[in-house]
Design a protein around this motif. Structure first.
Motif, PDB file in Angstrom:
ATOM      1  N   UNK A 126      55.979  54.856  19.575  1.00  0.00           N
ATOM      2  CA  UNK A 126      56.268  54.399  18.330  1.00  0.00           C
ATOM      3  C   UNK A 126      56.822  52.864  18.146  1.00  0.00           C
ATOM      4  N   UNK A 127      56.217  51.975  19.244  1.00  0.00           N
ATOM      5  CA  UNK A 127      56.777  50.652  19.461  1.00  0.00           C
ATOM      6  C   UNK A 127      55.486  49.930  19.388  1.00  0.00           C
ATOM      7  N   UNK A 128      55.531  48.887  18.392  1.00  0.00           N
ATOM      8  CA  UNK A 128      54.580  47.988  18.309  1.00  0.00           C
ATOM      9  C   UNK A 128      54.945  46.631  18.184  1.00  0.00           C
TER      10      UNK A 128
ATOM     11  N   UNK B 202      45.072  42.849  15.321  1.00  0.00           N
ATOM     12  CA  UNK B 202      45.898  42.091  16.259  1.00  0.00           C
ATOM     13  C   UNK B 202      47.283  42.672  16.651  1.00  0.00           C
ATOM     14  N   UNK B 203      47.689  43.462  15.788  1.00  0.00           N
ATOM     15  CA  UNK B 203      48.876  44.328  16.144  1.00  0.00           C
ATOM     16  C   UNK B 203      48.684  45.232  17.505  1.00  0.00           C
ATOM     17  N   UNK B 204      47.471  45.854  17.570  1.00  0.00           N
ATOM     18  CA  UNK B 204      46.832  46.637  18.455  1.00  0.00           C
ATOM     19  C   UNK B 204      46.550  45.484  19.634  1.00  0.00           C
ATOM     20  N   UNK B 205      46.126  44.528  19.651  1.00  0.00           N
ATOM     21  CA  UNK B 205      45.970  43.745  20.787  1.00  0.00           C
ATOM     22  C   UNK B 205      47.165  43.303  21.295  1.00  0.00           C
ATOM     23  N   UNK B 206      48.036  42.704  20.636  1.00  0.00           N
ATOM     24  CA  UNK B 206      49.419  42.327  20.926  1.00  0.00           C
ATOM     25  C   UNK B 206      50.082  43.306  21.676  1.00  0.00           C
ATOM     26  N   UNK B 207      50.068  44.649  21.132  1.00  0.00           N
ATOM     27  CA  UNK B 207      50.886  45.592  21.896  1.00  0.00           C
ATOM     28  C   UNK B 207      50.475  46.074  23.296  1.00  0.00           C
ATOM     29  N   UNK B 208      48.844  46.177  23.169  1.00  0.00           N
ATOM     30  CA  UNK B 208      48.363  46.585  24.578  1.00  0.00           C
ATOM     31  C   UNK B 208      48.407  45.473  25.786  1.00  0.00           C
ATOM     32  N   UNK B 209      48.269  44.244  25.177  1.00  0.00           N
ATOM     33  CA  UNK B 209      48.370  42.899  26.081  1.00  0.00           C
ATOM     34  C   UNK B 209      49.890  42.987  26.667  1.00  0.00           C
TER      35      UNK B 209
ATOM     36  N   UNK C 236      43.854  55.902  30.879  1.00  0.00           N
ATOM     37  CA  UNK C 236      43.172  56.805  29.487  1.00  0.00           C
ATOM     38  C   UNK C 236      44.102  56.304  28.485  1.00  0.00           C
ATOM     39  N   UNK C 237      43.503  56.699  26.999  1.00  0.00           N
ATOM     40  CA  UNK C 237      44.429  56.349  26.078  1.00  0.00           C
ATOM     41  C   UNK C 237      45.623  57.243  25.907  1.00  0.00           C
ATOM     42  N   UNK C 238      45.713  58.467  26.522  1.00  0.00           N
ATOM     43  CA  UNK C 238      46.923  59.417  26.526  1.00  0.00           C
ATOM     44  C   UNK C 238      48.035  58.682  27.488  1.00  0.00           C
ATOM     45  N   UNK C 239      47.313  57.848  28.642  1.00  0.00           N
ATOM     46  CA  UNK C 239      48.366  57.182  29.228  1.00  0.00           C
ATOM     47  C   UNK C 239      49.152  56.026  28.826  1.00  0.00           C
ATOM     48  N   UNK C 240      48.190  55.301  28.128  1.00  0.00           N
ATOM     49  CA  UNK C 240      48.727  54.077  27.129  1.00  0.00           C
ATOM     50  C   UNK C 240      49.499  54.321  26.134  1.00  0.00           C
ATOM     51  N   UNK C 241      49.291  55.804  25.500  1.00  0.00           N
ATOM     52  CA  UNK C 241      49.871  55.803  24.193  1.00  0.00           C
ATOM     53  C   UNK C 241      50.156  57.158  24.135  1.00  0.00           C
ATOM     54  N   UNK C 242      51.418  57.800  24.964  1.00  0.00           N
ATOM     55  CA  UNK C 242      51.710  58.914  24.838  1.00  0.00           C
ATOM     56  C   UNK C 242      52.248  59.677  23.712  1.00  0.00           C
ATOM     57  N   UNK C 243      52.178  60.818  23.707  1.00  0.00           N
ATOM     58  CA  UNK C 243      52.681  61.536  22.498  1.00  0.00           C
ATOM     59  C   UNK C 243      54.203  60.813  22.119  1.00  0.00           C
ATOM     60  N   UNK C 244      54.375  60.594  20.771  1.00  0.00           N
ATOM     61  CA  UNK C 244      55.733  60.184  20.482  1.00  0.00           C
ATOM     62  C   UNK C 244      55.697  58.537  20.375  1.00  0.00           C
TER      63      UNK C 244
ATOM     64  N   UNK D 252      43.304  48.879  18.590  1.00  0.00           N
ATOM     65  CA  UNK D 252      42.805  47.569  17.884  1.00  0.00           C
ATOM     66  C   UNK D 252      41.616  47.926  17.154  1.00  0.00           C
ATOM     67  N   UNK D 253      41.227  49.012  16.895  1.00  0.00           N
ATOM     68  CA  UNK D 253      39.881  49.501  16.039  1.00  0.00           C
ATOM     69  C   UNK D 253      40.501  49.871  14.818  1.00  0.00           C
ATOM     70  N   UNK D 254      39.938  49.570  13.739  1.00  0.00           N
ATOM     71  CA  UNK D 254      40.267  50.233  12.433  1.00  0.00           C
ATOM     72  C   UNK D 254      39.229  51.438  12.239  1.00  0.00           C
TER      73      UNK D 254
END
Length: 280
Positions: free
Chosen positions: A101-103, A123-130, A91-99, A58-60
């Protein structure tokens, strides 16, 4: 209070909770605003889960992801004092592992203007993580602050559109005694900048006075008056002023009912937002 860091630990810990679950998603560096959400959840639910995750998506480019304030030990001590049952600190790696690709993207006027225009992709980042957090925590209720009014509307839209079985509970903005909205980013401000930042809450007070006491109903004129006030305020770099419908964020022409006044500005190194619901 249990602290878990992996998806599997989170799933196992959630499976052990019976009864209602309230969830407070945060990026950490907790302040009284966050703790008010925790207390509301504690009063309404049998269990309270809090996440601490500074979400990189969610950071640019050029934003403050790397320097966003972090103090996990302090946060955990505060949450334990509030009686939280479970804290998820991935961690970021736990939430967004390698590969990965879904948003998740909420399209249309809710995300195209204001923060969506100033922070493309936010908001793409916000919606995806939420959504990911909702899937893991499976809360009955999730608590969000009204200071991030546009985010609140985006999350509500996503929940409605995807038929998620969670109630979104909005909670009032918590302010310092002098009116400054509490924010983790306030730590960036020097004492002089901290005083300059009061221009945002004072602009909202001006809006209330113009609408309630002076009877101003022309939304364009209200925007102009607030923009002029903020541009004349020392140290304030104005981003936007909006006078919008509180549910759709469509800009109003006339103030005939509740109007959501939203502000964004830069003060020193901090980009600050604030808002207030104004009723004539």
């Amino acid at each position: 209070m249990r602290v878990v860091r992996t998806l599997e630990e989170m799933r196992q810990a959630r499976a052990a909770l019976t009864g209602s679950v309230g969830f407070v998603p945060t990026m950490g560096y907790l302040h009284e605003g966050h703790l008010s959400l925790v207390r509301r959840a504690r009063s309404e639910c049998q269990h309270v889960v809090v996440s601490i995750f500074v979400n990189p998506t969610q950071f640019g480019p050029g934003e403050d992801y790397q320097r966003y304030p972090r103090d996990e030990a302090r946060d955990l001590a505060l949450l334990e004092r509030e009686g939280v049952d479970l804290v998820f600190v991935p961690s970021a790696a736990e939430m967004y592992p390698e590969g990965f690709a879904t948003w998740v993207e909420v399209s249309g006027p809710l995300t195209e203007r204001l923060e969506g225009a100033s922070r493309p992709g936010h908001f793409r980042g916000v919606a995806t993580v939420v959504l990911k957090l909702f899937n893991l925590v499976q809360p009955h209720r999730a608590y969000f602050g009204e200071k991030d009014a546009q985010q609140l509307l985006v999350v509500r839209r996503m929940v409605a559109d995807l038929n998620l079985p969670v109630e979104i509970v909005p909670c009032p903005t918590v302010r310092e005694p002098d009116g400054l909205a509490m924010s983790s980013r306030n730590v960036y401000l020097s004492p002089e900048e901290r005083t300059q930042a009061l221009a945002l809450s004072r602009a909202l007070e001006l809006a209330r006075r113009l609408v309630r006491e002076e009877g101003l109903r022309d939304a364009a004129e209200l925007r102009r008056r607030l923009e002029d006030f903020l541009r004349r305020s020392p140290g304030v770099g104005l981003d936007y002023v909006s006078v919008a419908h509180p549910e759709t964020l469509a800009e109003l022409e006339r103030i005939e009912g509740p109007a959501l006044v939203l502000l964004a500005a830069r003060v020193g190194p901090a980009r600050l937002i604030d808002n207030a619901l104004i009723e004539p």
